[in-house]
Design a protein around this motif. Structure first.
Motif, PDB file in Angstrom:
ATOM      1  N   LEU A 238       0.833  -1.206   0.000  1.00 44.92           N
ATOM      2  CA  LEU A 238       0.000   0.000   0.000  1.00 44.92           C
ATOM      3  C   LEU A 238       0.866   1.254   0.000  1.00 44.92           C
ATOM      4  O   LEU A 238       0.647   2.179  -0.798  1.00 44.92           O
ATOM      5  N   HIS A 239       1.882   1.282   0.859  1.00 42.37           N
ATOM      6  CA  HIS A 239       2.726   2.473   0.956  1.00 42.37           C
ATOM      7  C   HIS A 239       3.780   2.523  -0.149  1.00 42.37           C
ATOM      8  O   HIS A 239       4.187   3.613  -0.559  1.00 42.37           O
TER       9      HIS A 239
ATOM     10  N   GLN B 211       8.166   2.602   6.802  1.00 43.98           N
ATOM     11  CA  GLN B 211       6.910   2.356   7.515  1.00 43.98           C
ATOM     12  C   GLN B 211       6.834   0.909   8.012  1.00 43.98           C
ATOM     13  O   GLN B 211       6.466   0.644   9.156  1.00 43.98           O
ATOM     14  N   THR B 212       7.185  -0.028   7.135  1.00 43.03           N
ATOM     15  CA  THR B 212       7.080  -1.447   7.482  1.00 43.03           C
ATOM     16  C   THR B 212       8.082  -1.826   8.560  1.00 43.03           C
ATOM     17  O   THR B 212       7.788  -2.649   9.437  1.00 43.03           O
TER      18      THR B 212
ATOM     19  N   ASP C  57      -3.665  -0.954   7.625  1.00 43.18           N
ATOM     20  CA  ASP C  57      -2.890   0.260   7.455  1.00 43.18           C
ATOM     21  C   ASP C  57      -2.184   0.558   8.767  1.00 43.18           C
ATOM     22  O   ASP C  57      -2.527  -0.011   9.818  1.00 43.18           O
ATOM     23  N   VAL C  58      -1.219   1.443   8.727  1.00 40.78           N
ATOM     24  CA  VAL C  58      -0.341   1.614   9.887  1.00 40.78           C
ATOM     25  C   VAL C  58      -1.087   2.069  11.144  1.00 40.78           C
ATOM     26  O   VAL C  58      -0.872   1.513  12.224  1.00 40.78           O
TER      27      VAL C  58
ATOM     28  N   TYR D  23      -3.248  10.481   7.101  1.00 41.94           N
ATOM     29  CA  TYR D  23      -1.873  10.217   7.530  1.00 41.94           C
ATOM     30  C   TYR D  23      -1.201  11.370   8.266  1.00 41.94           C
ATOM     31  O   TYR D  23      -0.137  11.168   8.857  1.00 41.94           O
ATOM     32  N   LEU D  24      -1.779  12.567   8.252  1.00 44.57           N
ATOM     33  CA  LEU D  24      -1.188  13.681   8.988  1.00 44.57           C
ATOM     34  C   LEU D  24      -1.853  13.888  10.344  1.00 44.57           C
ATOM     35  O   LEU D  24      -1.643  14.897  11.005  1.00 44.57           O
ATOM     36  N   ARG D  25      -2.659  12.915  10.750  1.00 45.83           N
ATOM     37  CA  ARG D  25      -3.328  12.984  12.039  1.00 45.83           C
ATOM     38  C   ARG D  25      -2.628  12.042  13.012  1.00 45.83           C
ATOM     39  O   ARG D  25      -1.927  11.123  12.601  1.00 45.83           O
TER      40      ARG D  25
END
Length: 309
Positions: free
Chosen positions: A102-103, A157-158, A178-179, A256-258
């Motif tokens: 995904l990323h 990320q992973t 998702d992360v 993603y910016l939260r």
């Protein structure tokens, strides 16, 4: 190697636990996914088969469509298959792989959009140098850099997810891994990993978005010296690019910016950047483009003649 802990599988809550709603969503997402595959696949095939679409713009567009097709497949294919079962489950290893791809593909798309903005900047602001600057080698390097940037982003990320231990519960209120939802399952405080993930994804999104806006601002300022015909064509192209940038970056930024907080709206917003944007890209970029439409017609006529013979 997998993340530590006693959790071996993860259960998705999805959009609804009601069977009739689940079936209706399955049909809707199946139709959307088929449209994404056919639309983006047709764009890739048309660009590969048409000698008249050999310019850098179409070279980048072909890769963007390929990335969109794969990006949608990472989430939509699993969602559709889960709709046929009562228990929506994925292994922890499969969950981490889903996060990785995904990323990887999402980061690659961000960098490709930035590369496409640079291509339009050179074409409009430095037309006499366009052929020498955007030569075949340069285009190949830019695409390679986009894929490499996406890989580095995803690996970061992973890697953070790999360092965590998951002790339960093993249920996430989402329809894919998702992360942020997965971080909530960790055994200990995830403030630092959450901060690093936000900095990783957020810095790429914000910097790329600012570069894109700056590029198009320079382009729009330079259009004042163009002829009315050239200005109209350039504005049409830039408007298409900006529409795609907005459709992709705004929902991504919301998620993603939260901080690591899952909201019901996240699932709806995720549909936009994982399904709706890949669906609209062929329409915005290709089906409004006269050269692409003509190339598609020629390709279909050639195929029809071949079948008649």
């Amino acid at each position: 190697m997998v993340a530590r802990g006693n959790v071996t599988e993860i259960i998705f809550l999805g959009f609804s636990q009601k069977e009739n709603v689940q079936k209706a969503l399955c049909v809707m997402f199946l139709l959307l996914y088929v449209a994404v595959v056919l639309g983006n696949g047709f764009v890739v095939v048309t660009i590969m088969a048409s000698k008249g679409l050999a310019s850098p713009m179409y070279f980048f567009l072909g890769f963007l469509s390929l990335v969109e097709l794969c990006y949608c497949s990472v989430t939509a294919a699993k969602l559709i298959s889960d709709s046929f079962t009562r228990k929506r489950v994925i292994s922890l290893r499969g969950c981490i792989m889903q996060i990785f791809f995904l990323h990887f593909l999402g980061g690659t798309e961000i960098f490709l959009l930035t590369v496409m903005a640079y291509d339009r900047y050179v074409a409009i602001c430095r037309p006499l140098h366009y052929v020498s600057v955007m030569n075949q080698r340069a285009c190949g390097l830019l695409v390679g850099a986009a894929w490499g940037g996406g890989l580095l982003h995803s690996a970061g990320q992973t890697f953070l997810i790999f360092q965590l231990s998951f002790c339960g519960p093993n249920v996430i209120d989402h329809y894919f891994c998702d992360v942020h939802p997965v971080l909530k399952l960790a055994c200990f405080d995830t403030f630092l990993p959450s901060l690093l993930i936000i900095l990783n994804g957020g810095s790429i999104s914000v910097v790329s978005f600012l570069v894109l806006l700056a590029s198009y601002a320079v382009i729009l300022c330079s259009l004042r010296s163009c002829t009315s015909t050239g200005r109209s064509k350039a504005l049409s192209t830039c408007a298409s690019h900006l529409a795609v940038v907005g459709l992709f970056f705004i929902p991504c930024s919301f998620v993603y910016l939260r901080p690591c907080v899952s909201l019901p709206a996240h699932k709806i917003v995720a549909v936009f950047y994982t399904v709706v944007t890949p669906l609209l890209n062929p329409v915005i970029y290709s089906f409004r483009n006269a050269e692409m439409k003509n190339a598609m017609r020629r390709l279909m006529r050639t195929k029809a003649v071949g079948e008649e013979k």
